[in-house]
Design an enzyme around this catalytic site. Structure first.
Site, short mmCIF file in Angstrom:
data_model
loop_
_atom_site.label_atom_id
_atom_site.label_comp_id
_atom_site.label_asym_id
_atom_site.label_seq_id
_atom_site.Cartn_x
_atom_site.Cartn_y
_atom_site.Cartn_z
N ASP A 88 1.03 -1.23 -0.02
CA ASP A 88 -0.01 -0.04 -0.14
C ASP A 88 0.63 1.05 0.07
O ASP A 88 1.50 1.47 1.05
CB ASP A 88 -0.98 -0.10 1.31
N ASN A 124 -0.20 4.53 -0.43
CA ASN A 124 -0.86 5.58 0.25
C ASN A 124 -1.36 5.62 1.54
O ASN A 124 -2.04 6.68 1.94
CB ASN A 124 -1.67 6.44 -0.55
N ASP A 169 -3.87 3.87 2.67
CA ASP A 169 -5.42 3.96 2.98
C ASP A 169 -5.66 2.28 3.32
O ASP A 169 -6.78 1.80 3.41
CB ASP A 169 -6.07 4.33 1.72
N ASP A 205 -1.73 -1.10 -3.75
CA ASP A 205 -2.37 -0.65 -5.13
C ASP A 205 -1.10 -0.64 -6.06
O ASP A 205 -0.05 -1.20 -5.81
CB ASP A 205 -2.50 0.92 -4.70
N ASP A 243 -5.98 -10.60 -15.05
CA ASP A 243 -6.67 -11.53 -14.74
C ASP A 243 -8.01 -11.24 -15.70
O ASP A 243 -8.45 -10.32 -15.70
CB ASP A 243 -7.26 -11.43 -13.32
N ASP A 271 -9.86 -16.98 -15.71
CA ASP A 271 -10.68 -17.38 -14.65
C ASP A 271 -11.85 -18.17 -15.02
O ASP A 271 -12.42 -17.98 -15.77
CB ASP A 271 -11.18 -15.88 -13.96
N GLU A 330 -7.57 -21.10 -15.91
CA GLU A 330 -7.80 -21.87 -14.52
C GLU A 330 -8.86 -22.87 -14.90
O GLU A 330 -10.09 -22.50 -15.00
CB GLU A 330 -8.43 -20.93 -13.57
N HIS A 345 -4.38 -17.31 -4.42
CA HIS A 345 -5.31 -16.62 -3.62
C HIS A 345 -6.74 -17.35 -3.16
O HIS A 345 -7.63 -16.56 -2.42
CB HIS A 345 -5.82 -15.35 -4.25
N ASP A 346 -6.93 -18.66 -3.85
CA ASP A 346 -8.09 -19.39 -3.21
C ASP A 346 -7.71 -20.38 -2.42
O ASP A 346 -8.68 -21.27 -2.03
CB ASP A 346 -8.46 -19.81 -4.53
#
Ligand code: TEU
Ligand code: CA
Length: 554
Positions: free
Chosen positions: A21, A23, A25, A29, A98, A198, A255, A327-328
């Site tokens: 990150d 910035n 928040d 990013d 993706d 995907d 995938e 990520h799954d």
């Protein structure tokens, strides 16, 4: 086999929301990714796959796209994206996005127009049906519940294989396909190297809709039932390849779960639909049809057999993409290694999957040994899939504590906690409050330590990457054939990679106790070792617990 530019490359998956990150928040990013390109380049990876950063309500963390031509402002701007492509090129790196085109977001303009006028042009962009007493079919969505949901205020319903905020696009409609190809080409023109594609197997539905035998008490059937009935996906995939990827020599990784037996060559053989697809044989071990609460842990023998089955299946037809996590999935070191994973075991697992024939993928944080996280209540879980599984577990009679314990082993949040850069508040991921809690083990596991420590897992990954590009061994490791060795020896995973000039033997002792193994011949050289010593006596090697070696054999 024709040689392709990507055959000897190493890929790295970035989950942008949790990477870096810039910035404060609390959300990772694009400028953050740009800042870390030198880190990735030092690691040695070439191809960077970014999970979705398109405009999205983030109902499924970006896998629900409301505008395929925009970057979500939380991730940055189109200028940032262009800069990322340029900066990556300067470092000889390639960017993949993706491609999420089985479905879009219910906030996409197409869907909004379909709501306004279901009989009009955009109604046919989706699968719509009149609401009646009975649903058009009894399919269960991947995230739980029926795939059918009312189209607000229209007397109609629409189909969603995933979340209800992810309506499926109607690929049977040529206008839909045209829109998708236009978008793909638009991105490739920008200088993208390709896509990770995907959930693509879901684009072909067996029509007209019909029920299949229920496999749980909810009266519904799993999506696998419809996938096994569907035929003709090749027409869509071949068309997509010809109208987009082929024109750009794009690198594409599908995938693909549940392709039909014998279809592998069509998918990733010479002139296949995709360059490569993931090998998920390992990922599905122990999965229960009842739901994640009933999943079993993976044993080393099962892991080995799944890898060997996949390697035998692919042979030299093409290249699988190999992975231990994404990520799954849970973190590979927490999922495949029995007990709390030590660094030697993490290196062994890394080395075992990395030298299989195929393209190695590293998921962010894997290179520093990130582990599953801990949660004490369901409210701490963000993942919509895990939340659905939690409900399923409760309905099956588990107590809330049991359900949470079971679901936390597979929750997709395990892989989505912020990248652990250093031992400082926010783990160096953010100066603000991270969108998802950092794993409390960041004091112990972080990139700063891993980078400076000579014997770290990170440095071991650099060696693995280096070997695949090595002038002596690269050819054998990329193109050499695969053959199992001592397959029946328990908790030993060993295999040959054989090229015309060299033969390498990869061995991992998949247990904490030592074990002895017979060597097939003279070990000419120890190419890599995850421990300081190796004991070879005549034709035997005495492997310590979790020891991993690559030997050149004669
Ligand atoms: O996942 C598709 C998918 O089929 C997985 O949910 C799969 O069923 C599961 O991992 C099996 O273990 C893709 C994305 O990777 C995922 O993040 C999205 O939620 C999903 O598509 C919908 O876009
Ligand atoms: Ca940010």
């Amino acid at each position: 086999m024709n040689r392709q530019w990507w055959h000897n490359k190493i890929a790295y998956q970035i989950y942008p929301k949790s990477f870096y990150d810039s910035n404060g928040d609390g959300i990772g990013d694009l400028p953050g990714i740009i800042e870390k390109l030198d880190y990735l380049s030092y690691l040695g990876v070439d191809i960077l796959w970014l999970s979705p950063i398109y405009q999205s309500p983030l109902a499924d963390q970006g896998y629900d796209i409301s505008d395929y031509y925009k970057i979500d402002p939380r991730f940055g701007t189109m200028e940032d994206m262009d800069r990322l492509i340029t900066e990556a090129k300067k470092r000889n790196m390639y960017i993949l996005m993706d491609l999420v085109v089985n479905h879009c977001s219910d906030e996409h303009l197409w869907f909004q127009k379909a709501i306004q006028d279901p009989e009009g042009e955009y109604g046919n962009f989706f699968y719509l049906a009149d609401e009646g007493e009975k649903k058009p079919c009894n399919w269960r969505s991947y995230f739980g519940g029926s795939v059918w949901y009312p189209l607000p205020g229209t007397g109609k319903q629409y189909l969603h294989m995933f979340h209800k905020k992810q309506p499926d696009l109607n690929w049977e409609n040529p206008r839909v396909r045209e829109e998708i190809y236009k978008n793909i080409n638009w991105w490739l023109e920008k200088g993208l190297a390709g896509f990770r594609i995907d959930a693509i197997i879901n684009i072909k539905k067996p029509l007209p809709f019909s029920d299949y035998p229920a496999d749980r008490e909810d009266g519904l059937c799993s999506p696998e039932a419809m996938l096994s009935e569907a035929s003709g996906i090749g027409e869509f995939l071949g068309e997509m390849r010809d109208k987009t990827f082929a024109k750009y020599q794009a690198f594409t990784v599908g995938e693909v779960f549940n392709e039909k037996p014998g279809d592998l060559e069509k998918f990733i053989g010479e002139n296949g639909y995709f360059s490569t697809m993931f090998d998920f044989h390992e990922a599905v071990i122990g999965h229960s049809p009842k739901g994640a609460y009933d999943n079993r842990p993976v044993t080393p023998e099962e892991y080995k057999n799944a890898c060997f089955t996949a390697q035998a299946k692919i042979g030299d037809t093409g290249f699988y993409s190999n992975l231990i996590e994404n990520h799954d999935e849970p973190r590979g070191v927490s999922h495949y290694l029995p007990g709390p994973p030590c660094e030697a075991a993490k290196k062994m697992l890394a080395g075992l999957y990395f030298m299989l024939r195929g393209i190695p993928f590293i998921y962010q944080g894997q290179e520093i040994g990130m582990e599953n996280t801990e949660v004490s209540s369901i409210e701490q879980i963000d993942d919509i899939s895990a939340r659905g599984e939690y409900e399923t577990a409760l309905k099956a009679g588990l107590s809330p504590e049991e359900a949470l314990a079971a679901v936390s082993l597979m929750s997709r949040d395990n892989a989505r906690t912020p990248m652990q850069w250093e031992d400082s508040p926010g783990a160096g991921f953010t100066k603000g409050t991270p969108w998802l809690s950092v794993n409390p083990n960041y004091h112990r596991i972080h990139a700063a330590d891993q980078m400076e420590r000579e014997d770290s897992l990170f440095q071991f990954y650099r060696k693995l990457i280096g070997l695949r590009k090595d002038s002596d061994y690269g050819e054998t490791l990329v193109y050499g054939s695969f053959a199992p060795y001592l397959k029946e020896q328990k908790n030993l995973m060993a295999y040959f990679r054989k090229g015309p000039e060299k033969t390498l033997l990869v061995m991992g002792n998949f247990q904490k106790e030592p074990q002895e193994a017979v060597l097939p011949g003279v070990a000419a050289r120890i190419v890599l070792n995850n421990l300081p010593h190796t004991e070879i006596k005549e034709n035997k090697i005495m492997l310590e617990g979790w020891q991993y070696v690559i030997l050149e054999v004669k």
